[in-house]
Each structure stands twice: as C-alpha cells, then as structure tokens.
Motif scaffolding. Sequence first.
Motif, mmCIF file in Angstrom:
data_model
loop_
_atom_site.group_PDB
_atom_site.id
_atom_site.type_symbol
_atom_site.label_atom_id
_atom_site.label_comp_id
_atom_site.label_asym_id
_atom_site.label_seq_id
_atom_site.Cartn_x
_atom_site.Cartn_y
_atom_site.Cartn_z
ATOM 1 N N ASN A 142 0.862 -1.176 0.000
ATOM 2 C CA ASN A 142 0.000 0.000 0.000
ATOM 3 C C ASN A 142 0.909 1.239 0.000
ATOM 4 N N TRP A 143 0.307 2.420 0.024
ATOM 5 C CA TRP A 143 1.078 3.657 -0.057
ATOM 6 C C TRP A 143 2.060 3.804 1.109
ATOM 7 N N SER A 144 1.642 3.431 2.306
ATOM 8 C CA SER A 144 2.543 3.504 3.470
ATOM 9 C C SER A 144 3.764 2.627 3.274
ATOM 10 N N ASN A 145 3.572 1.422 2.714
ATOM 11 C CA ASN A 145 4.700 0.529 2.443
ATOM 12 C C ASN A 145 5.665 1.160 1.436
ATOM 13 N N VAL A 146 5.103 1.741 0.382
ATOM 14 C CA VAL A 146 5.918 2.358 -0.669
ATOM 15 C C VAL A 146 6.755 3.500 -0.093
ATOM 16 N N ILE A 147 6.133 4.372 0.678
ATOM 17 C CA ILE A 147 6.853 5.496 1.291
ATOM 18 C C ILE A 147 7.952 4.971 2.215
ATOM 19 N N HIS A 148 7.637 3.976 3.014
ATOM 20 C CA HIS A 148 8.624 3.388 3.922
ATOM 21 C C HIS A 148 9.824 2.848 3.139
ATOM 22 N N LEU A 149 9.577 2.117 2.062
ATOM 23 C CA LEU A 149 10.672 1.564 1.255
ATOM 24 C C LEU A 149 11.502 2.679 0.618
ATOM 25 N N ALA A 150 10.840 3.714 0.110
ATOM 26 C CA ALA A 150 11.564 4.816 -0.524
ATOM 27 C C ALA A 150 12.474 5.540 0.469
ATOM 28 N N HIS A 151 12.070 5.575 1.730
ATOM 29 C CA HIS A 151 12.842 6.316 2.733
ATOM 30 C C HIS A 151 13.860 5.467 3.491
ATOM 31 N N THR A 152 13.609 4.161 3.614
ATOM 32 C CA THR A 152 14.495 3.323 4.432
ATOM 33 C C THR A 152 15.303 2.305 3.648
ATOM 34 N N GLY A 153 14.969 2.096 2.390
ATOM 35 C CA GLY A 153 15.710 1.135 1.578
ATOM 36 C C GLY A 153 14.809 0.053 1.030
ATOM 37 N N ASN A 154 15.187 -0.450 -0.121
ATOM 38 C CA ASN A 154 14.403 -1.442 -0.833
ATOM 39 C C ASN A 154 14.851 -2.853 -0.496
ATOM 40 N N PRO A 155 13.939 -3.830 -0.684
ATOM 41 C CA PRO A 155 14.339 -5.213 -0.430
ATOM 42 C C PRO A 155 15.383 -5.666 -1.450
ATOM 43 N N SER A 156 16.139 -6.664 -1.099
ATOM 44 C CA SER A 156 17.146 -7.194 -2.024
ATOM 45 C C SER A 156 16.462 -7.879 -3.201
ATOM 46 N N PRO A 157 16.972 -7.651 -4.416
ATOM 47 C CA PRO A 157 16.401 -8.342 -5.575
ATOM 48 C C PRO A 157 16.851 -9.803 -5.599
ATOM 49 N N ASP A 158 16.141 -10.616 -6.362
ATOM 50 C CA ASP A 158 16.539 -12.016 -6.517
ATOM 51 C C ASP A 158 17.857 -12.142 -7.265
ATOM 52 N N ARG A 159 18.128 -11.147 -8.129
ATOM 53 C CA ARG A 159 19.387 -11.126 -8.895
ATOM 54 C C ARG A 159 19.721 -9.680 -9.210
ATOM 55 N N ALA A 160 20.986 -9.423 -9.486
ATOM 56 C CA ALA A 160 21.428 -8.077 -9.860
ATOM 57 C C ALA A 160 22.050 -8.154 -11.248
ATOM 58 N N ILE A 161 21.639 -7.247 -12.118
ATOM 59 C CA ILE A 161 22.147 -7.188 -13.483
ATOM 60 C C ILE A 161 22.936 -5.890 -13.620
ATOM 61 N N ILE A 162 24.208 -6.012 -13.946
ATOM 62 C CA ILE A 162 25.065 -4.834 -14.091
ATOM 63 C C ILE A 162 25.698 -4.868 -15.474
ATOM 64 N N LYS A 163 25.501 -3.803 -16.231
ATOM 65 C CA LYS A 163 26.082 -3.686 -17.564
ATOM 66 C C LYS A 163 26.659 -2.280 -17.719
ATOM 67 N N SER A 164 27.579 -2.146 -18.616
ATOM 68 C CA SER A 164 28.159 -0.836 -18.895
ATOM 69 C C SER A 164 27.203 -0.014 -19.752
ATOM 70 N N THR A 165 27.455 1.272 -19.811
ATOM 71 C CA THR A 165 26.666 2.154 -20.670
ATOM 72 C C THR A 165 26.693 1.658 -22.105
ATOM 73 N N GLU A 166 27.847 1.252 -22.571
ATOM 74 C CA GLU A 166 27.988 0.769 -23.944
ATOM 75 C C GLU A 166 27.146 -0.491 -24.168
ATOM 76 N N GLU A 167 27.136 -1.399 -23.199
ATOM 77 C CA GLU A 167 26.319 -2.609 -23.331
ATOM 78 C C GLU A 167 24.837 -2.267 -23.408
ATOM 79 N N TRP A 168 24.360 -1.365 -22.539
ATOM 80 C CA TRP A 168 22.948 -0.973 -22.576
ATOM 81 C C TRP A 168 22.616 -0.333 -23.914
#
Length: 154
Positions: free
Chosen positions: A3-29
């Motif tokens: 809900n909105w309270s959850n969203v605000i809380h996450l935006a202010h305190t940090g997001n949950p860890s994703p299942d995976r992280a994808i990192i690419k260079s600007t050139e790759e994107w």
Amino acid sequence: MLNWSNVIHLAHTGNPSPDRAIIKSTEEWKRLLSAEQYRITRLKGTEHAHSSPMCNLFVPGLYACVCCGTVLFDSTGKFPSQTGWPSFTQPVKPNVIAYHDDNAHGMRRIETTCNACEAHLGHVFPDGPAPSGLRYCINALSLVMLEQGPVETL
C-alpha cells in the motif's frame, strides 16, 4: 499486498534485495536497447502520453523489464487509468520494484525502477483502485509483454 505507506517506507528506508542483480556498462545498454528505450530506462526519460497501444491492451500475460527480463507485473493488476501510460496496482513480488524519492520538475513523487537492473520504469501514486490504492504509472517502452493471449482492447 503493498500500500502507499509501504511504498513510502521503502523509498525512505531502503528497498528489499532483488533475486538477482544485473550490471552492464553504458555501452552494453546502448547496444541492447533502442535509442528511445535507452533514453527512458537508463536516462530517466518519459515517453509521450498515449503514445503506446500498450495503454489500451488488456490481455492475459506478464510484463517484464525490457532491459533485463525481470517479470514485474501481471496483467490481472493492469487497469485503464486514462493517464496515457500503462497502469498497474501491484508488482508480481514485493522485491522486483525499487522505490526512490523524486523531487525533479518541482514535484514530489516516488520513482519506480527495476530492482534487478535499476532501469527507470515510471512512478507510483496513491490514487489507484482498491484494494491497494496504488497506481504504478509505467512507461510502455520500459516493458515487454510475455505470454500474450488473444488481443482484446478497450
């Protein structure tokens, strides 16, 4: 369900860890995305309102991040918001979307990004339908639809 309270809380305190992280260079994107997809997802752009047929497309399926393929939304949570961008009430899982305060353009908003690859998706607002009350206002060019069924438009 978020809900909105959850969203605000996450935006202010940090997001949950994703299942995976994808990192690419600007050139790759830049190689993987069209110029307009790159502008929207990597440079935090916005497509013109009503510029995509996806706004009025209501078929069974899943919506994934165009950059990394992470499934973000289910069509059962899509609704006709009349805003000019595809709108959803909930992500498929709480940890697929990251939330960030966005004070650009003289407005206070909550930006949504793909939690796996940090692609800019759009924003979330507290004016959606029940039961969540959320409206994820998402750039169509940041999404790809998977498992599409028969086409039905409004």
